[in-house]
Design a protein around this motif. Structure first.
Motif, PDB file in Angstrom:
ATOM      1  N   PRO A 120      -7.336  12.010  -5.172  1.00  8.80           N
ATOM      2  CA  PRO A 120      -6.342  10.943  -5.243  1.00  8.80           C
ATOM      3  C   PRO A 120      -6.030  10.541  -6.687  1.00  8.80           C
ATOM      4  CG  PRO A 120      -8.360  10.144  -4.198  1.00  8.80           C
ATOM      5  CD  PRO A 120      -8.545  11.586  -4.465  1.00  8.80           C
ATOM      6  N   ILE A 121      -6.992  10.689  -7.584  1.00  9.56           N
ATOM      7  CA  ILE A 121      -6.770  10.361  -8.995  1.00  9.56           C
ATOM      8  C   ILE A 121      -5.735  11.319  -9.588  1.00  9.56           C
ATOM      9  CG2 ILE A 121      -7.842  10.158 -11.278  1.00  9.56           C
ATOM     10  CD1 ILE A 121      -8.860   8.072  -9.304  1.00  9.56           C
ATOM     11  N   VAL A 122      -5.911  12.620  -9.333  1.00 18.42           N
ATOM     12  CA  VAL A 122      -4.969  13.625  -9.839  1.00 18.42           C
ATOM     13  C   VAL A 122      -3.593  13.395  -9.225  1.00 18.42           C
ATOM     14  CG1 VAL A 122      -4.405  16.087  -9.874  1.00 18.42           C
ATOM     15  CG2 VAL A 122      -6.737  15.338 -10.350  1.00 18.42           C
ATOM     16  N   ALA A 123      -3.547  13.099  -7.937  1.00 14.03           N
ATOM     17  CA  ALA A 123      -2.265  12.866  -7.264  1.00 14.03           C
ATOM     18  C   ALA A 123      -1.538  11.671  -7.875  1.00 14.03           C
ATOM     19  CB  ALA A 123      -2.489  12.650  -5.771  1.00 14.03           C
ATOM     20  N   SER A 124      -2.260  10.580  -8.157  1.00 13.76           N
ATOM     21  CA  SER A 124      -1.608   9.396  -8.719  1.00 13.76           C
ATOM     22  C   SER A 124      -1.141   9.651 -10.148  1.00 13.76           C
ATOM     23  CB  SER A 124      -2.529   8.181  -8.655  1.00 13.76           C
ATOM     24  OG  SER A 124      -3.647   8.356  -9.495  1.00 13.76           O
ATOM     25  N   GLU A 125      -1.903  10.412 -10.938  1.00 13.68           N
ATOM     26  CA  GLU A 125      -1.483  10.728 -12.313  1.00 13.68           C
ATOM     27  C   GLU A 125      -0.235  11.616 -12.308  1.00 13.68           C
ATOM     28  OE1 GLU A 125      -2.444   9.513 -15.271  1.00 13.68           O
ATOM     29  OE2 GLU A 125      -3.650   8.152 -14.050  1.00 13.68           O
ATOM     30  N   LEU A 126      -0.196  12.589 -11.414  1.00 14.84           N
ATOM     31  CA  LEU A 126       0.976  13.450 -11.315  1.00 14.84           C
ATOM     32  C   LEU A 126       2.196  12.661 -10.853  1.00 14.84           C
ATOM     33  CD1 LEU A 126      -0.570  16.737  -9.887  1.00 14.84           C
ATOM     34  CD2 LEU A 126       0.304  16.333 -12.200  1.00 14.84           C
ATOM     35  N   VAL A 153       0.866  -1.182   0.000  1.00 20.89           N
ATOM     36  CA  VAL A 153       0.000   0.000   0.000  1.00 20.89           C
ATOM     37  C   VAL A 153       0.901   1.230   0.000  1.00 20.89           C
ATOM     38  CG1 VAL A 153      -1.766   1.276   1.267  1.00 20.89           C
ATOM     39  CG2 VAL A 153      -1.811  -1.221   1.238  1.00 20.89           C
ATOM     40  N   LEU A 154       0.616   2.165  -0.875  1.00 16.44           N
ATOM     41  CA  LEU A 154       1.373   3.409  -0.938  1.00 16.44           C
ATOM     42  C   LEU A 154       0.548   4.531  -0.323  1.00 16.44           C
ATOM     43  CD1 LEU A 154       2.768   3.277  -4.582  1.00 16.44           C
ATOM     44  CD2 LEU A 154       3.977   2.755  -2.480  1.00 16.44           C
ATOM     45  N   PHE A 155       1.192   5.329   0.488  1.00 13.14           N
ATOM     46  CA  PHE A 155       0.549   6.505   1.054  1.00 13.14           C
ATOM     47  C   PHE A 155       1.266   7.728   0.520  1.00 13.14           C
ATOM     48  CE2 PHE A 155      -0.331   3.190   4.161  1.00 13.14           C
ATOM     49  CZ  PHE A 155      -1.685   3.386   4.382  1.00 13.14           C
ATOM     50  N   TRP A 156       0.520   8.651  -0.055  1.00 12.57           N
ATOM     51  CA  TRP A 156       1.090   9.902  -0.541  1.00 12.57           C
ATOM     52  C   TRP A 156       0.607  11.023   0.346  1.00 12.57           C
ATOM     53  CZ3 TRP A 156      -1.168   7.823  -5.508  1.00 12.57           C
ATOM     54  CH2 TRP A 156      -0.219   7.112  -6.219  1.00 12.57           C
ATOM     55  N   ILE A 157       1.517  11.859   0.738  1.00 13.32           N
ATOM     56  CA  ILE A 157       1.153  13.061   1.478  1.00 13.32           C
ATOM     57  C   ILE A 157       1.146  14.190   0.464  1.00 13.32           C
ATOM     58  CG2 ILE A 157       1.798  14.658   3.302  1.00 13.32           C
ATOM     59  CD1 ILE A 157       3.196  12.258   4.659  1.00 13.32           C
ATOM     60  N   THR A 158      -0.003  14.787   0.273  1.00 12.29           N
ATOM     61  CA  THR A 158      -0.147  15.799  -0.759  1.00 12.29           C
ATOM     62  C   THR A 158      -1.181  16.838  -0.345  1.00 12.29           C
ATOM     63  OG1 THR A 158      -0.727  16.171  -3.077  1.00 12.29           O
ATOM     64  CG2 THR A 158      -1.859  14.376  -1.981  1.00 12.29           C
ATOM     65  N   SER A 159      -1.078  17.997  -0.942  1.00 15.41           N
ATOM     66  CA  SER A 159      -2.081  19.041  -0.714  1.00 15.41           C
ATOM     67  C   SER A 159      -3.216  18.937  -1.724  1.00 15.41           C
ATOM     68  CB  SER A 159      -1.424  20.426  -0.805  1.00 15.41           C
ATOM     69  OG  SER A 159      -0.847  20.598  -2.089  1.00 15.41           O
ATOM     70  N   LEU A 160      -3.092  18.019  -2.676  1.00 17.05           N
ATOM     71  CA  LEU A 160      -4.159  17.831  -3.664  1.00 17.05           C
ATOM     72  C   LEU A 160      -5.349  17.125  -3.018  1.00 17.05           C
ATOM     73  CD1 LEU A 160      -1.934  16.647  -6.649  1.00 17.05           C
ATOM     74  CD2 LEU A 160      -2.931  18.911  -6.310  1.00 17.05           C
TER      75      LEU A 160
END
Length: 135
Positions: A18-24, A8-15
């Motif tokens: 989650p779809i936009v974050a994974s595409e970026l 499982v991947l966890f991204w810390i983002t201000s977006l």
């Protein structure tokens, strides 16, 4: 949704999406892969000692051009890259497209005219298909 047995991947983002974050992240990973090849997998760009911005920009342009040519040639030869099987049952190429391409180009370049003919062949062939990958 996580698949059983997959990390499982966890991204810390201000977006907020989650779809936009994974595409970026997918785009960023392609850039990171390029930088890895530029720094350690053939061009050793990190060993450059010049400090002049114009020379650095020219060097970077030439090296990125060579990187793209290596990828194009490696992708063209993808059928010759054997598959590697993992314990999990999955498989993937045993060699990156970049490494396959750089080996082919380095073994066949004896002079600049040979290189120009190779570039001309790529340009005339044009893209046969759309491709995207993460190594």
């Amino acid at each position: 949704m996580a698949c059983p047995g997959e990390p499982v991947l966890f991204w810390i983002t201000s977006l907020t999406s989650p779809i936009v974050a994974s595409e970026l992240y997918r785009k960023r990973w392609k850039i990171e892969t390029c930088f890895k090849c530029l720094k350690t997998n053939g061009s050793n760009l990190q060993q450059t000692t010049t400090k002049q911005p114009a020379k650095i920009a020219l060097l970077l342009a030439v090296v990125v051009f060579a990187y793209v040519l290596c990828l194009l040639e490696g992708f063209r030869q993808r059928a010759q890259i054997r598959l590697k099987r993992y314990r999990s049952g999955s498989s993937g190429p045993a060699q990156s497209f970049f490494k396959r391409g750089i080996q082919f180009i380095a073994s066949g370049l004896v002079d600049f005219l040979v290189f120009l003919r190779l570039v001309q062949r790529w340009l005339e062939a044009g893209p046969k298909e759309k491709w995207s990958f993460v190594q």
